[in-house]
Each structure stands twice: as structure tokens, then as C-alpha cells.
Design a protein around this motif. Structure first.
Motif, PDB file in Angstrom:
ATOM      1  N   MET A   1      -6.319  29.677  51.245  1.00 18.52           N
ATOM      2  CA  MET A   1      -7.578  29.090  50.778  1.00 18.52           C
ATOM      3  C   MET A   1      -8.609  28.960  51.889  1.00 18.52           C
ATOM      4  O   MET A   1      -9.806  29.070  51.642  1.00 18.52           O
ATOM      5  CB  MET A   1      -7.315  27.719  50.151  1.00 18.52           C
ATOM      6  N   MET A   2      -8.149  28.712  53.103  1.00 19.54           N
ATOM      7  CA  MET A   2      -9.090  28.509  54.195  1.00 19.54           C
ATOM      8  C   MET A   2      -9.857  29.791  54.545  1.00 19.54           C
ATOM      9  O   MET A   2     -10.983  29.724  55.048  1.00 19.54           O
ATOM     10  CB  MET A   2      -8.364  27.970  55.428  1.00 19.54           C
ATOM     11  N   ILE A   3      -9.284  30.942  54.263  1.00 22.65           N
ATOM     12  CA  ILE A   3      -9.974  32.199  54.567  1.00 22.65           C
ATOM     13  C   ILE A   3     -11.266  32.327  53.753  1.00 22.65           C
ATOM     14  O   ILE A   3     -12.346  32.516  54.334  1.00 22.65           O
ATOM     15  CB  ILE A   3      -9.039  33.412  54.368  1.00 22.65           C
ATOM     16  N   PRO A   4     -11.233  32.233  52.415  1.00 22.45           N
ATOM     17  CA  PRO A   4     -12.504  32.302  51.676  1.00 22.45           C
ATOM     18  C   PRO A   4     -13.395  31.098  51.921  1.00 22.45           C
ATOM     19  O   PRO A   4     -14.622  31.204  51.821  1.00 22.45           O
ATOM     20  CB  PRO A   4     -12.064  32.397  50.208  1.00 22.45           C
ATOM     21  N   HIS A   5     -12.790  29.953  52.245  1.00 16.62           N
ATOM     22  CA  HIS A   5     -13.595  28.776  52.564  1.00 16.62           C
ATOM     23  C   HIS A   5     -14.419  29.049  53.821  1.00 16.62           C
ATOM     24  O   HIS A   5     -15.631  28.804  53.862  1.00 16.62           O
ATOM     25  CB  HIS A   5     -12.676  27.572  52.772  1.00 16.62           C
ATOM     26  N   HIS A   6     -13.774  29.575  54.858  1.00 14.39           N
ATOM     27  CA  HIS A   6     -14.485  29.965  56.077  1.00 14.39           C
ATOM     28  C   HIS A   6     -15.504  31.069  55.782  1.00 14.39           C
ATOM     29  O   HIS A   6     -16.598  31.082  56.351  1.00 14.39           O
ATOM     30  CB  HIS A   6     -13.492  30.468  57.122  1.00 14.39           C
ATOM     31  N   ALA A   7     -15.126  31.999  54.912  1.00 16.19           N
ATOM     32  CA  ALA A   7     -16.015  33.130  54.617  1.00 16.19           C
ATOM     33  C   ALA A   7     -17.344  32.646  54.041  1.00 16.19           C
ATOM     34  O   ALA A   7     -18.406  33.210  54.345  1.00 16.19           O
ATOM     35  CB  ALA A   7     -15.343  34.101  53.653  1.00 16.19           C
ATOM     36  N   GLN A   8     -17.305  31.600  53.224  1.00 17.21           N
ATOM     37  CA  GLN A   8     -18.569  31.081  52.696  1.00 17.21           C
ATOM     38  C   GLN A   8     -19.401  30.431  53.796  1.00 17.21           C
ATOM     39  O   GLN A   8     -20.633  30.548  53.803  1.00 17.21           O
ATOM     40  CB  GLN A   8     -18.338  30.078  51.569  1.00 17.21           C
ATOM     41  N   ALA A   9     -18.735  29.770  54.743  1.00 13.61           N
ATOM     42  CA  ALA A   9     -19.471  29.198  55.871  1.00 13.61           C
ATOM     43  C   ALA A   9     -20.154  30.298  56.681  1.00 13.61           C
ATOM     44  O   ALA A   9     -21.285  30.121  57.152  1.00 13.61           O
ATOM     45  CB  ALA A   9     -18.524  28.397  56.768  1.00 13.61           C
ATOM     46  N   LEU A  10     -19.494  31.447  56.825  1.00  9.28           N
ATOM     47  CA  LEU A  10     -20.111  32.586  57.516  1.00  9.28           C
ATOM     48  C   LEU A  10     -21.324  33.083  56.743  1.00  9.28           C
ATOM     49  O   LEU A  10     -22.367  33.404  57.335  1.00  9.28           O
ATOM     50  CB  LEU A  10     -19.096  33.728  57.676  1.00  9.28           C
ATOM     51  N   GLU A  11     -21.190  33.166  55.424  1.00  5.89           N
ATOM     52  CA  GLU A  11     -22.306  33.627  54.579  1.00  5.89           C
ATOM     53  C   GLU A  11     -23.513  32.708  54.723  1.00  5.89           C
ATOM     54  O   GLU A  11     -24.653  33.171  54.853  1.00  5.89           O
ATOM     55  CB  GLU A  11     -21.838  33.673  53.124  1.00  5.89           C
TER      56      GLU A  11
END
Length: 211
Positions: A69-79
Motif C-alpha cells: 500500500m505504501m508504494i501507491p501512497h508514495h506515488a501520489q505524493a510524487l504526483e
């Protein structure tokens, strides 16, 4: 600087887990051999026995879910952070977004590597796909992301900070659900790093909003 050192430490820990996996299944580190004292029966001398090496306990389902879950969570922070260079008016907001983006990009790579090393643990977690955004705390909605893309200058700064504070608070909720509830050293270190870093960043962002 402290955060970059912490991220590097987590990366080293996860890499070490992968190297240790050469000696066992699924990348689990084995405990070192040790000599233990075995009391003898009445009238007999004590004896010593060498124990180990033994296979370390596999990651728990909660730890697998946390990483997935943390991978897509981080990915949104990058976006969200990628929008700051062309939209933010406050250089402090741009600098913060740059730090968040750089650090979380590294963490995503480390977490993906961890998942590759623990395919057996993923299967034992019943193959549940935790990568979907639904249900993850702190995630911005499509509408909120759209408003952020359209915002400029001070309006962007305020909205970015507001959304990112909520996003970080969601990550801290995920950390609380896994911290000290697992067996994998690398995941526990990652959770602690997220906790310390994002708690500090929340304080920083609240200060920027108040200022």
C-alpha cells in the motif's frame, strides 16, 4: 540530510536482507549459531549445545500489506510534488516538495525490491492486492488532484500543503497499523523512518500554513 541518511540506512538494511536470502528461501535472514548451557540430570554434569542457524520468521501479512500500500501512497505524493516547480510561488514550498519527491522516489524503489525478494510471503498473505487506492488513509481524491493541477501561486501553496498534511497523516495511520507488529527488520525500520520523517514534515507544513 538526516532523512537522506535514514533512507540510505533502510536501503542498506533491505539490501542486506536480499543478500542473506542467498543462504535460505524467500530472503529471510537466519539467526546466528550460539552455544547454550543444558542442565544435566541429577548427578550428571551440565552440557553445552550449539543452536542454529535457524530460519528467521517470515514477514507478516500486515507487513506485506504495508509495503504494497505504501508504494501507491508514495506515488501520489510524487504526483502532487511534481506540480510544485511550475505552480508554487513560495520557494519554501518548492524546496519541501523537492525533498519529499526525492526521498519517496528512493523509498518506492526500495519497497519494490523488498516485494521482489518476498514473493513467498506475498502468496501466504493470500495474494491480496493492496495496491488499489481505495481504503488507503490520506489519499487525495481525483477532484482534489484536479483542483491542485489548476491552482497557481499562493492558492497552490495553500492547497498543496493542506493536501500533503492529510496525506502524511494517512501514512502515519498506516505506520501505526504495522509498527512493532511484525518480524521483518527492514519493514520495521522503514515504518519508523516514515513515522519520524513525516511527523517532522507535518510540523514544517503546518508552520508554513500558519506563516
Amino acid at each position: 540530510m538526516r532523512h537522506r541518511i535514514a533512507v540510505a540506512g533502510v536501503a542498506v538494511a533491505m539490501a542486506a536482507g536480499g543478500l542473506a536470502g542467498c543462504g535460505g528461501d524467500d530472503g529471510h535472514r537466519a539467526a546466528p549459531s550460539r552455544t547454550v548451557l543444558v542442565p544435566g540430570r541429577p548427578g550428571e554434569p551440565n552440557k553445552t549445545r550449539v543452536e542454529g542457524p535457524r530460519k528467521a520468521a517470515p514477514p507478516t501479512a500486515a507487513e506485506v500489506a504495508f509495503v504494497q500500500m505504501m508504494i501507491p501512497h508514495h506515488a501520489q505524493a510524487l504526483e502532487m510534488s511534481a506540480l510544485a516547480p511550475s505552480r508554487a510561488s513560495d520557494r519554501r514550498v518548492r524546496a519541501l516538495a523537492s525533498r519529499i519527491g526525492a526521498a519517496q522516489k528512493v523509498e518506492i524503489a526500495v519497497m519494490r525490491s523488498w516485494l521482489q525478494q518476498h514473493s513467498e510471503a506475498i502468496l501466504k498473505a493470500h495474494g491480496r492486492d493492496h495496491r488499489a487506492h481505495a481504503g488507503m488513509p490520506g489519499m487525495a481524491t481525483k477532484e482534489q488532484l484536479g483542483r491542485l493541477r489548476d491552482a497557481r501561486a499562493a492558492a497552490f501553496d495553500k492547497l498543496y500543503l493542506t493536501l500533503m498534511i492529510t496525506h502524511h497523516q494517512g501514512a502515519l495511520t498506516m505506520v501505526r497499523n504495522v509498527l512493532d507488529r511484525g518480524t521483518d527488520v527492514a519493514v520495521q525500520e522503514m515504518a519508523r523512518d516514515v513515522q519520524s520523517t513525516q511527523t517532522a514534515e507535518i510540523g514544517r507544513m503546518k508552520g508554513l500554513l500558519a506563516g
